[in-house]
Design a protein around this motif. Structure first.
Motif, PDB file in Angstrom:
ATOM      1  N   GLY A   1       0.809  -1.218   0.000  1.00 20.42           N
ATOM      2  CA  GLY A   1       0.000   0.000   0.000  1.00 20.42           C
ATOM      3  C   GLY A   1       0.840   1.264   0.000  1.00 20.42           C
ATOM      4  N   LEU A   2       1.904   1.262   0.781  1.00 25.01           N
ATOM      5  CA  LEU A   2       2.791   2.430   0.816  1.00 25.01           C
ATOM      6  C   LEU A   2       3.488   2.656  -0.522  1.00 25.01           C
ATOM      7  CD1 LEU A   2       4.434   2.098   4.346  1.00 25.01           C
ATOM      8  CD2 LEU A   2       2.790   3.811   3.580  1.00 25.01           C
ATOM      9  N   VAL A   3       3.924   1.588  -1.163  1.00 18.87           N
ATOM     10  CA  VAL A   3       4.592   1.720  -2.461  1.00 18.87           C
ATOM     11  C   VAL A   3       3.614   2.262  -3.509  1.00 18.87           C
ATOM     12  CG1 VAL A   3       5.634   0.407  -4.359  1.00 18.87           C
ATOM     13  CG2 VAL A   3       6.360  -0.001  -2.018  1.00 18.87           C
ATOM     14  N   ILE A   4       2.392   1.751  -3.525  1.00 19.78           N
ATOM     15  CA  ILE A   4       1.387   2.235  -4.484  1.00 19.78           C
ATOM     16  C   ILE A   4       1.093   3.716  -4.213  1.00 19.78           C
ATOM     17  CG2 ILE A   4      -1.037   2.061  -5.169  1.00 19.78           C
ATOM     18  CD1 ILE A   4      -0.779  -0.980  -4.702  1.00 19.78           C
ATOM     19  N   GLY A   5       0.923   4.081  -2.951  1.00 15.41           N
ATOM     20  CA  GLY A   5       0.665   5.475  -2.602  1.00 15.41           C
ATOM     21  C   GLY A   5       1.808   6.389  -3.004  1.00 15.41           C
ATOM     22  N   LEU A   6       3.026   5.939  -2.815  1.00 12.63           N
ATOM     23  CA  LEU A   6       4.196   6.735  -3.190  1.00 12.63           C
ATOM     24  C   LEU A   6       4.258   6.939  -4.702  1.00 12.63           C
ATOM     25  CD1 LEU A   6       6.811   8.126  -2.304  1.00 12.63           C
ATOM     26  CD2 LEU A   6       7.966   5.936  -2.578  1.00 12.63           C
ATOM     27  N   LEU A   7       3.986   5.897  -5.460  1.00 16.95           N
ATOM     28  CA  LEU A   7       4.007   6.018  -6.920  1.00 16.95           C
ATOM     29  C   LEU A   7       2.942   6.986  -7.415  1.00 16.95           C
ATOM     30  CD1 LEU A   7       4.625   2.299  -7.973  1.00 16.95           C
ATOM     31  CD2 LEU A   7       6.247   4.198  -8.057  1.00 16.95           C
ATOM     32  N   VAL A   8       1.757   6.939  -6.844  1.00 19.49           N
ATOM     33  CA  VAL A   8       0.688   7.859  -7.249  1.00 19.49           C
ATOM     34  C   VAL A   8       1.035   9.289  -6.841  1.00 19.49           C
ATOM     35  CG1 VAL A   8      -1.728   8.452  -6.855  1.00 19.49           C
ATOM     36  CG2 VAL A   8      -1.085   6.094  -7.291  1.00 19.49           C
ATOM     37  N   ALA A   9       1.629   9.465  -5.669  1.00 17.44           N
ATOM     38  CA  ALA A   9       2.018  10.807  -5.231  1.00 17.44           C
ATOM     39  C   ALA A   9       3.069  11.413  -6.158  1.00 17.44           C
ATOM     40  CB  ALA A   9       2.551  10.751  -3.794  1.00 17.44           C
ATOM     41  N   VAL A  10       4.032  10.613  -6.574  1.00 21.35           N
ATOM     42  CA  VAL A  10       5.058  11.102  -7.496  1.00 21.35           C
ATOM     43  C   VAL A  10       4.427  11.460  -8.841  1.00 21.35           C
ATOM     44  CG1 VAL A  10       7.103  10.413  -8.824  1.00 21.35           C
ATOM     45  CG2 VAL A  10       6.978   9.949  -6.377  1.00 21.35           C
ATOM     46  N   ALA A  11       3.493  10.641  -9.308  1.00 26.61           N
ATOM     47  CA  ALA A  11       2.809  10.939 -10.580  1.00 26.61           C
ATOM     48  C   ALA A  11       2.034  12.244 -10.472  1.00 26.61           C
ATOM     49  CB  ALA A  11       1.878   9.791 -10.951  1.00 26.61           C
ATOM     50  N   GLY A  12       1.402  12.499  -9.342  1.00 26.42           N
ATOM     51  CA  GLY A  12       0.675  13.754  -9.147  1.00 26.42           C
ATOM     52  C   GLY A  12       1.592  14.952  -9.092  1.00 26.42           C
ATOM     53  N   TRP A  13       2.732  14.789  -8.470  1.00 20.75           N
ATOM     54  CA  TRP A  13       3.698  15.874  -8.373  1.00 20.75           C
ATOM     55  C   TRP A  13       4.218  16.249  -9.752  1.00 20.75           C
ATOM     56  CZ3 TRP A  13       9.285  15.714  -8.677  1.00 20.75           C
ATOM     57  CH2 TRP A  13       9.889  16.905  -8.288  1.00 20.75           C
ATOM     58  N   VAL A  14       4.479  15.244 -10.583  1.00 18.77           N
ATOM     59  CA  VAL A  14       4.970  15.480 -11.947  1.00 18.77           C
ATOM     60  C   VAL A  14       3.892  16.142 -12.797  1.00 18.77           C
ATOM     61  CG1 VAL A  14       5.714  14.303 -14.063  1.00 18.77           C
ATOM     62  CG2 VAL A  14       6.662  13.632 -11.866  1.00 18.77           C
ATOM     63  N   GLY A  15       2.619  15.839 -12.515  1.00 25.59           N
ATOM     64  CA  GLY A  15       1.514  16.372 -13.312  1.00 25.59           C
ATOM     65  C   GLY A  15       1.139  17.804 -12.999  1.00 25.59           C
ATOM     66  N   GLY A  16       1.784  18.424 -12.053  1.00 29.52           N
ATOM     67  CA  GLY A  16       1.485  19.809 -11.705  1.00 29.52           C
ATOM     68  C   GLY A  16       0.198  19.924 -10.907  1.00 29.52           C
ATOM     69  N   PRO A  17      -0.406  21.141 -10.901  1.00 30.98           N
ATOM     70  CA  PRO A  17      -1.617  21.354 -10.094  1.00 30.98           C
ATOM     71  C   PRO A  17      -2.782  20.437 -10.495  1.00 30.98           C
ATOM     72  CG  PRO A  17      -0.694  23.454 -10.771  1.00 30.98           C
ATOM     73  CD  PRO A  17       0.075  22.379 -11.494  1.00 30.98           C
ATOM     74  N   ALA A  18      -2.986  20.242 -11.775  1.00 28.23           N
ATOM     75  CA  ALA A  18      -4.079  19.358 -12.206  1.00 28.23           C
ATOM     76  C   ALA A  18      -3.793  17.914 -11.799  1.00 28.23           C
ATOM     77  CB  ALA A  18      -4.260  19.442 -13.718  1.00 28.23           C
ATOM     78  N   GLY A  19      -2.549  17.507 -11.915  1.00 29.02           N
ATOM     79  CA  GLY A  19      -2.165  16.160 -11.486  1.00 29.02           C
ATOM     80  C   GLY A  19      -2.314  15.988  -9.990  1.00 29.02           C
ATOM     81  N   GLY A  20      -2.002  17.041  -9.242  1.00 33.97           N
ATOM     82  CA  GLY A  20      -2.154  16.995  -7.787  1.00 33.97           C
ATOM     83  C   GLY A  20      -3.610  16.831  -7.379  1.00 33.97           C
ATOM     84  N   LEU A  21      -4.496  17.539  -8.076  1.00 35.34           N
ATOM     85  CA  LEU A  21      -5.925  17.420  -7.786  1.00 35.34           C
ATOM     86  C   LEU A  21      -6.426  16.016  -8.119  1.00 35.34           C
ATOM     87  CD1 LEU A  21      -8.620  18.690  -6.962  1.00 35.34           C
ATOM     88  CD2 LEU A  21      -8.902  19.375  -9.354  1.00 35.34           C
ATOM     89  N   ALA A  22      -6.023  15.509  -9.279  1.00 35.97           N
ATOM     90  CA  ALA A  22      -6.471  14.177  -9.707  1.00 35.97           C
ATOM     91  C   ALA A  22      -5.967  13.096  -8.760  1.00 35.97           C
ATOM     92  CB  ALA A  22      -5.997  13.897 -11.125  1.00 35.97           C
ATOM     93  N   THR A  23      -4.706  13.188  -8.378  1.00 34.40           N
ATOM     94  CA  THR A  23      -4.180  12.149  -7.479  1.00 34.40           C
ATOM     95  C   THR A  23      -4.694  12.328  -6.060  1.00 34.40           C
ATOM     96  OG1 THR A  23      -2.147  13.398  -7.125  1.00 34.40           O
ATOM     97  CG2 THR A  23      -2.112  11.692  -8.833  1.00 34.40           C
ATOM     98  N   GLY A  24      -5.052  13.541  -5.684  1.00 35.33           N
ATOM     99  CA  GLY A  24      -5.675  13.749  -4.377  1.00 35.33           C
ATOM    100  C   GLY A  24      -7.022  13.055  -4.290  1.00 35.33           C
ATOM    101  N   ILE A  25      -7.797  13.180  -5.355  1.00 33.24           N
ATOM    102  CA  ILE A  25      -9.088  12.492  -5.409  1.00 33.24           C
ATOM    103  C   ILE A  25      -8.882  10.986  -5.475  1.00 33.24           C
ATOM    104  CG2 ILE A  25     -11.153  12.143  -6.824  1.00 33.24           C
ATOM    105  CD1 ILE A  25     -10.865  15.155  -7.592  1.00 33.24           C
ATOM    106  N   ALA A  26      -7.923  10.556  -6.275  1.00 34.90           N
ATOM    107  CA  ALA A  26      -7.633   9.122  -6.397  1.00 34.90           C
ATOM    108  C   ALA A  26      -7.084   8.547  -5.099  1.00 34.90           C
ATOM    109  CB  ALA A  26      -6.649   8.878  -7.529  1.00 34.90           C
ATOM    110  N   GLY A  27      -6.509   9.408  -4.268  1.00 31.32           N
ATOM    111  CA  GLY A  27      -5.938   8.947  -3.007  1.00 31.32           C
ATOM    112  C   GLY A  27      -6.947   8.282  -2.096  1.00 31.32           C
ATOM    113  N   ILE A  28      -8.191   8.726  -2.162  1.00 32.41           N
ATOM    114  CA  ILE A  28      -9.239   8.107  -1.347  1.00 32.41           C
ATOM    115  C   ILE A  28      -9.423   6.653  -1.752  1.00 32.41           C
ATOM    116  CG2 ILE A  28     -11.696   8.172  -0.776  1.00 32.41           C
ATOM    117  CD1 ILE A  28     -11.477  11.254  -1.210  1.00 32.41           C
ATOM    118  N   GLY A  29      -9.458   6.414  -3.059  1.00 32.76           N
ATOM    119  CA  GLY A  29      -9.579   5.036  -3.549  1.00 32.76           C
ATOM    120  C   GLY A  29      -8.349   4.207  -3.239  1.00 32.76           C
TER     121      GLY A  29
END
Length: 123
Positions: free
Chosen positions: A67-95
């Motif tokens: 779970g931690l590895v998956i969360g870390l990978l999604v967080a890095v993807a959101g960071w690379v995606g900028g503000p829109a990526g951050g919003l998308a991965t923030g919402i996806a974080g709940i799932g």
């Protein structure tokens, strides 16, 4: 009393076999969890309950790690995606939290059952 040495050995066994098991998706991870839980239960000994407990802990640690590895990978993807990526991965974080809890539960359950068998064989 918890035998943390048995839990750690079971966890490491499941983790190493799980990484090697990536060549056989599904089957490799299932076998890894079963073997790791069995190892933890067998090393702890003491019967069904003690083996179940140690297998459960070994499997839960593995599930939390995934779970931690998956969360870390999604967080890095959101960071690379900028503000829109951050919003998308923030919402996806709940799932992701829900999926991580489910994965940890499944890893722990199969390891606990195998740990009970290992504890029974070493009682």
């Amino acid at each position: 009393m918890t035998d943390w040495r048995a839990v750690l050995i079971g966890f490491l066994t499941a983790t190493i076999l799980g990484v090697l098991g990536l060549t056989l998706p599904g089957v490799g991870q299932l076998a890894a969890g079963l073997i790791g839980g069995f190892a933890a239960g067998y090393l702890a000994g003491g019967g069904l309950g003690r083996g179940f407990w140690h297998g459960l802990l070994a499997g839960a640690l593995g599930g939390i790690l995934v779970g931690l590895v998956i969360g870390l990978l999604v967080a890095v993807a959101g960071w690379v995606g900028g503000p829109a990526g951050g919003l998308a991965t923030g919402i996806a974080g709940i799932g992701i939290v829900g999926a991580s809890v489910l994965v940890a539960f499944l890893f722990a359950l199969e390891s606990a059952l195998a740990g009970a068998l290992g504890g029974l064989l070493n009682s």
